[in-house]
Every structure is written in C-alpha cells, then in structure tokens.
Write an enzyme that holds these catalytic residues in place. Structure first.
Site, mmCIF file in Angstrom:
data_model
loop_
_atom_site.group_PDB
_atom_site.id
_atom_site.type_symbol
_atom_site.label_atom_id
_atom_site.label_comp_id
_atom_site.label_asym_id
_atom_site.label_seq_id
_atom_site.Cartn_x
_atom_site.Cartn_y
_atom_site.Cartn_z
ATOM 1 N N GLY A 30 -8.633 -22.433 -78.372
ATOM 2 C CA GLY A 30 -7.541 -23.341 -78.045
ATOM 3 C C GLY A 30 -7.961 -24.792 -77.990
ATOM 4 N N GLY A 35 -5.035 -31.133 -76.045
ATOM 5 C CA GLY A 35 -4.970 -30.011 -75.135
ATOM 6 C C GLY A 35 -6.193 -29.919 -74.244
ATOM 7 N N GLY A 37 -8.490 -27.541 -74.113
ATOM 8 C CA GLY A 37 -9.703 -27.125 -74.818
ATOM 9 C C GLY A 37 -10.353 -28.272 -75.561
ATOM 10 N N SER A 162 -3.973 -19.150 -64.322
ATOM 11 C CA SER A 162 -2.967 -20.101 -63.842
ATOM 12 C C SER A 162 -2.500 -19.674 -62.466
ATOM 13 C CB SER A 162 -1.767 -20.132 -64.800
ATOM 14 O OG SER A 162 -0.686 -20.831 -64.223
ATOM 15 N N TYR A 189 4.450 -14.305 -68.850
ATOM 16 C CA TYR A 189 3.376 -15.278 -68.637
ATOM 17 C C TYR A 189 2.620 -14.977 -67.348
ATOM 18 C CZ TYR A 189 1.008 -19.760 -67.982
ATOM 19 O OH TYR A 189 0.054 -20.732 -67.791
#
Length: 321
Positions: A30, A35, A37, A162, A189
């Site tokens: 990613g 972003g 990453g 998360s 998610y």
C-alpha cells in the site's frame, strides 16, 4: 517512547531510532503516493535502508515515492512490486518475485487496506474487504516467512489495524455476510480490522521461538488518503449504532490526525527497542494499549488462523520445511 503521544510526528520517531533501519530490507504494501505506506517508506529512507520493496496496484501512483526515496537516499535500492491483495494468485506471484530479489526481509509492513467499499467478492467468492485487509496479507506473510526467518531474531511484522475494530468482533458464524446478501460495508471493515489484531496475536505466538516479532497498529483517523474514497461523508452516528449492536459499547468519534502523525505509531512498531519483549502488542498514539477481549483472545486467534488457512489454501506453519 513514553513521551510520544497522539501528536507525535513520524520525524520525531525517525530521529530517535532511525539508525536501526540502516542496511535493512523492508517490504511495505500500500505505497501509493499521499498514503500512509508512501509516507512511511519516505521516512525510513532517511536512514539508508538497504532495500525498500514498495507494493501497490500500479506503478504510476508509486513512481513519485520511488523518486523521493532515491533523492533522499541514493544508496537505497527501491523496487516497485505490483500486487492485488484480493487475488491470491497475484499475491503468490508478488511474493515469489520478492523472494527472487532478496535473501532476507528484516521488516514487513502490511499497510494496504480498503474501507467501506461496495459489496463485491474476489474470484474465490470471498468478500473483498476481508480478502484485501486480512487474507491477502495472511497469505503474503506466509509466502515471505522464509525470508523473514532468514533475517534472524529481531525481524518484525507490523500489521496496520484500526480503532474501528471496536465496532465489531470477527463473525465466525457469518464472516461472508450470507454470501453478500447481508453485506454491511462498515461491519465488513470493522471485522477485517479485528482480524488484523487476531492475526498479530497468532503470529506472535507462532514466531516467538524464532525471535520474530509482530505488532498491530492503529495509525489514527487520517483524512485525505485513498482509504476514505468510498466515504465522502463519514456517518459517525451509524458507526456508533453498529458498535452498540455488535459489541454493546458506543463508538467514540475519533479526532483527526495529519499524515505525519499517522505514520508515527507504525514507525514506533518498526523501530522501538522498547518493544523487544512485547510481541503481539497493539499500539495506538505511539503506545502499547489493551484491546477488547475478542481482539486478543488466543483461542479466537487460533480459530481465525485455521479459517484463514482454509480460505487461502494451505497451512501456514512458521519454520516448517
């Protein structure tokens, strides 16, 4: 580490411990521009890792990251590897390519992820959020484990999770949402983020005797990345309702972080010597934190491990020949 907190930026972490990354090989999923990453890779490049393996779907969105790495650290080899985490054959191909390029991997950062995407299944009939956020990384880590073991004691695997895990446990009874009929994007998610933590718990237990460490990270609520593409308007009221339904607890609206604040906890997990004896830990705001029981229960971690093996095809035995 005790003085790092919600507001800490990646630069502060790098300045303290960045020397430890010099000469090491790091793989990050990613890594598309703008972003987490990408920002993590650029931060690590400031202390001359030997090789940065940057994985994403397509090269054009990673090219600026490769250019930045080479500008900051010309001696660092930076290589783009294409990957589509929902396609397990593609994951195997990417891992095989990496194994042909490097002898060892000191750090693996499973950073890529999607959030609240429309209902869809991969070519194995698996809901795509789970396939991308957990199962693709499970298989990828399995494939790369020989190179991680070759790095020796102290190698680390960092799985980005998360705080959204607090909205739902992993639904072992209906992880595929009745074959998509009852799909809920935020529940999907949340379930995948719980899976990231349980995977970390399972990894830590199985890799302990080899000195390989695993950590789960909550980077924070960061606006402006591609993760929130499918959420132009974030409905925290519905997230709270989901959490109350699935867990019995309210969901607290998070405060936003900048991108630089968002990479700090990942960098702590990668670099901090204070974590040497805390493999399996979950970190947020640069600190080790407790999780809810359903996210760190060893029996649930084993159950998920077995299900994941079944879904990706083949056992994941660390150190097995």
């Amino acid at each position: 580490m005790s003085d790092f907190n919600f507001y800490t930026e990646g630069q502060s972490v790098i300045e303290r411990w960045g020397q430890s990354i010099q000469g090491k090989t790091v793989a990050i999923t990613g890594t598309s521009e703008r972003g987490l990453g990408a920002a993590t890779a650029i931060a690590l490049s400031k202390f001359q890792p030997s090789h940065l393996l940057l994985l994403a779907r397509n090269l054009p969105r990673v090219q600026s990251v490769l250019d930045s790495v080479k500008e900051i650290s010309p001696q660092t080899q930076a290589t783009f590897i294409p990957i589509e985490l929902s396609d397990f054959d593609f994951v195997r191909k990417a891992a095989t390519q990496i194994l042909g390029l490097v002898d060892k991997i000191d750090i693996l950062i499973n950073n890529a992820g999607v959030m609240a995407i429309p209902s869809a299944k991969n070519n194995n009939g698996i809901e795509r959020t789970l396939a991308i956020n957990h199962l693709g990384h499970f298989l990828f880590t399995k494939m790369l484990m020989p190179a991680i073991l070759d790095a020796g004691p102290g190698a680390r695997i960092v799985n980005l999770s998360s705080g959204a895990y607090k909205m739902a446990p992993f639904d072992f009874g209906d992880w595929n949402f009745s074959d998509g009929k009852t799909y809920d994007p935020m529940a999907a998610y949340a379930q995948s983020k719980t899976a990231n933590i349980l995977f970390t718990v399972g990894l830590a237990k199985r890799a302990e005797k080899y000195g390989v460490q695993a950590f789960a990270v909550h980077p924070g609520f960061i606006l402006g990345t591609s993760l929130v593409t499918h959420l132009p308007d974030i409905d925290f009221a519905s997230m709270d309702a989901l959490s109350r339904k699935k867990t019995g607890f309210p969901f607290e609206k998070p405060s936003p972080k900048s991108l630089e604040q968002g990479i700090s906890t990942t960098l702590v997990a990668v670099l901090s010597p204070d974590l040497a004896n805390q493999s399996g830990a979950y970190l947020q705001d640069c600190q080790v934190c407790e999780t809810r029981e359903y996210a760190h229960d060893g029996n649930l971690a084993d159950q998920l491990w077995e299900l994941s093996e079944e879904l990706v095809g083949g056992e994941f035995q660390i150190g097995a020949t």
